[in-house]
Scaffold this active site. Structure first.
Site, PDB file in Angstrom:
ATOM      1  N   LEU A   1      39.032  78.219  43.010  1.00 41.76           N
ATOM      2  CA  LEU A   1      38.499  76.896  43.348  1.00 41.76           C
ATOM      3  C   LEU A   1      37.272  76.539  42.512  1.00 41.76           C
ATOM      4  O   LEU A   1      36.456  77.395  42.177  1.00 41.76           O
ATOM      5  CB  LEU A   1      38.147  76.868  44.838  1.00 41.76           C
TER       6      LEU A   1
ATOM      7  N   GLY B   1      36.290  70.430  41.367  1.00 35.94           N
ATOM      8  CA  GLY B   1      37.411  69.488  41.502  1.00 35.94           C
ATOM      9  C   GLY B   1      38.136  69.713  42.831  1.00 35.94           C
ATOM     10  O   GLY B   1      38.433  68.769  43.569  1.00 35.94           O
ATOM     11  N   HIS B   2      38.409  70.989  43.148  1.00 38.35           N
ATOM     12  CA  HIS B   2      39.063  71.301  44.432  1.00 38.35           C
ATOM     13  C   HIS B   2      38.160  70.896  45.600  1.00 38.35           C
ATOM     14  O   HIS B   2      38.635  70.434  46.624  1.00 38.35           O
ATOM     15  CB  HIS B   2      39.337  72.802  44.554  1.00 38.35           C
TER      16      HIS B   2
ATOM     17  N   GLN C   1      56.790  77.567  39.702  1.00 34.64           N
ATOM     18  CA  GLN C   1      56.408  76.446  38.842  1.00 34.64           C
ATOM     19  C   GLN C   1      55.916  76.876  37.462  1.00 34.64           C
ATOM     20  O   GLN C   1      55.477  76.038  36.685  1.00 34.64           O
ATOM     21  CB  GLN C   1      55.383  75.559  39.552  1.00 34.64           C
TER      22      GLN C   1
ATOM     23  N   LYS D   1      44.086  64.049  38.958  1.00 32.46           N
ATOM     24  CA  LYS D   1      44.094  64.732  37.657  1.00 32.46           C
ATOM     25  C   LYS D   1      45.535  65.110  37.266  1.00 32.46           C
ATOM     26  O   LYS D   1      45.941  64.962  36.127  1.00 32.46           O
ATOM     27  CB  LYS D   1      43.204  65.982  37.757  1.00 32.46           C
ATOM     28  N   ASP D   2      46.314  65.605  38.251  1.00 34.62           N
ATOM     29  CA  ASP D   2      47.728  65.924  38.022  1.00 34.62           C
ATOM     30  C   ASP D   2      48.553  64.710  38.458  1.00 34.62           C
ATOM     31  O   ASP D   2      49.222  64.719  39.478  1.00 34.62           O
ATOM     32  CB  ASP D   2      48.123  67.166  38.820  1.00 34.62           C
TER      33      ASP D   2
ATOM     34  N   VAL E   1      37.633  64.873  39.116  1.00 36.72           N
ATOM     35  CA  VAL E   1      36.214  65.245  38.964  1.00 36.72           C
ATOM     36  C   VAL E   1      36.019  65.751  37.533  1.00 36.72           C
ATOM     37  O   VAL E   1      36.815  66.553  37.037  1.00 36.72           O
ATOM     38  CB  VAL E   1      35.814  66.335  39.977  1.00 36.72           C
TER      39      VAL E   1
HETATM   40  O1  PAF Z   1      48.139  71.439  41.831  1.00 29.85           O
HETATM   41  C1  PAF Z   1      48.316  72.617  42.182  1.00 29.85           C
HETATM   42  O2  PAF Z   1      47.383  73.401  42.301  1.00 29.85           O
HETATM   43  C2  PAF Z   1      49.727  73.110  42.462  1.00 29.85           C
HETATM   44  O3  PAF Z   1      50.642  72.543  41.593  1.00 29.85           O
HETATM   45  C3  PAF Z   1      50.171  72.923  43.928  1.00 29.85           C
HETATM   46  C4  PAF Z   1      50.211  71.453  44.317  1.00 29.85           C
HETATM   47  C5  PAF Z   1      49.201  73.666  44.840  1.00 29.85           C
HETATM   48  C6  PAF Z   1      51.567  73.508  44.123  1.00 29.85           C
HETATM   49  O4  PAF Z   1      51.612  74.848  43.792  1.00 29.85           O
END
Ligand code: PAF
Length: 282
Positions: free
Chosen positions: A33, A36-37, A61, A151-152, A178
């Protein structure tokens, strides 16, 4: 803050809160973390009485040549940060808890179209992995709302679509990106940058902001703006995957009636693959 590693513990805690009439907000993360988180956590705190965060580096992923094994994992530091942020429950399952048959053999969630463009073109299977784990996490936590970072931006769009298509009763909250003082969007992957690369990295945001300013100023030759963005990044020493202008709602190409667009880019700098975006009202 409670800590849970099993699905059963999470369900028991959340159901107890919901029975008491409390609103539950969820923030899924892959841990490590940073500020941003923490802005996602703040947004969560503002939208409900209880907040749950997950820490899970999701193997589904990551592509075969990506950084799953080396992705930074800092669980005890993360737990302390969540405690300080007022988190009620941290869920950190292991891979076997989330994928008892193994990620390869598990049911998958596919969001067609949106998953194959932009980052999806360069990271095949990535958004299938994201959609699958987010769907599972939302079923496990059953929150009233869940927070994702802008951001994503493509991930946020994929998740909004999946929640709508699968009739999931959860409100998706988008939290603004952020940035460090020089404009670089905060990301766990910024740690992969050397000192020299870190000094060059804000050029990505500058290129996006320059494109956004041209759009806000009335320019509509999208291809020319995209080409200039790519040229700028190459000149700054990046290896670009894409620099693209899309409709903010569904990431389709913008047309004469588009009023809300987003400029998105992904580019490699040394070992790091950086992504960022800027939204513009036109
Ligand atoms: O953005 C992320 O950190 C990841 O893609 C998520 C949404 C936690 C899924 O694994």
């Amino acid at each position: 803050m409670r800590r849970a590693t099993s699905i059963a513990e999470v369900r028991a805690a959340v159901r107890e809160w919901r029975r008491g009439g409390e609103r539950v907000v969820f923030v899924p993360t892959m841990g490590n973390l940073h500020a941003g988180h923490m802005s996602l956590m703040e947004a969560a705190g503002a939208h409900g009485e209880r907040f749950v965060a997950s820490i899970f580096v999701n193997p589904m992923q990551f592509g075969p040549n990506e950084d799953f094994a080396h992705y930074p994992r800092t669980p005890e530091r993360d737990a302390q940060m969540l405690r300080d942020a007022g988190c009620d429950l941290m869920f950190s399952p292991d891979v076997a808890e989330m994928y008892p048959r193994g990620a390869e053999q598990s049911t998958r969630v596919e969001v067609p179209g949106l998953s194959d463009i932009l980052c999806g073109e360069f990271r095949p299977g990535h958004f299938q992995g994201v959609a699958t784990v987010v769907c599972k996490l939302l079923h496990i936590v059953e929150p009233d709302a869940a927070v994702f970072g802008e951001k994503d931006f493509q991930q946020l769009t994929v998740i909004r679509r999946l929640v709508t298509d699968l009739c999931m009763p959860v409100h998706i909250i988008a939290a603004p990106t952020v940035r460090d003082a020089d404009g670089l969007a905060m990301s766990s992957r910024n740690q992969y940058l050397s000192a020299a690369e870190r000094a060059r990295a804000p050029a990505l945001y500058r290129a996006l902001a320059a494109a956004a300013a041209r759009l806000a100023g009335g320019e509509r030759d999208y291809s020319a703006i995209e080409r200039d963005g790519l040229r700028t990044l190459e000149a700054e020493g990046f290896r670009s995957d894409y620099f693209a202008i899309k409709c903010a709602e569904d990431l389709t190409p913008p047309g004469p009636d588009s009023h809300h667009v987003v400029v998105l880019a992904a580019a490699h700098l040394g070992r790091a693959r950086l992504i960022d975006n800027v939204q513009v009202r036109v």
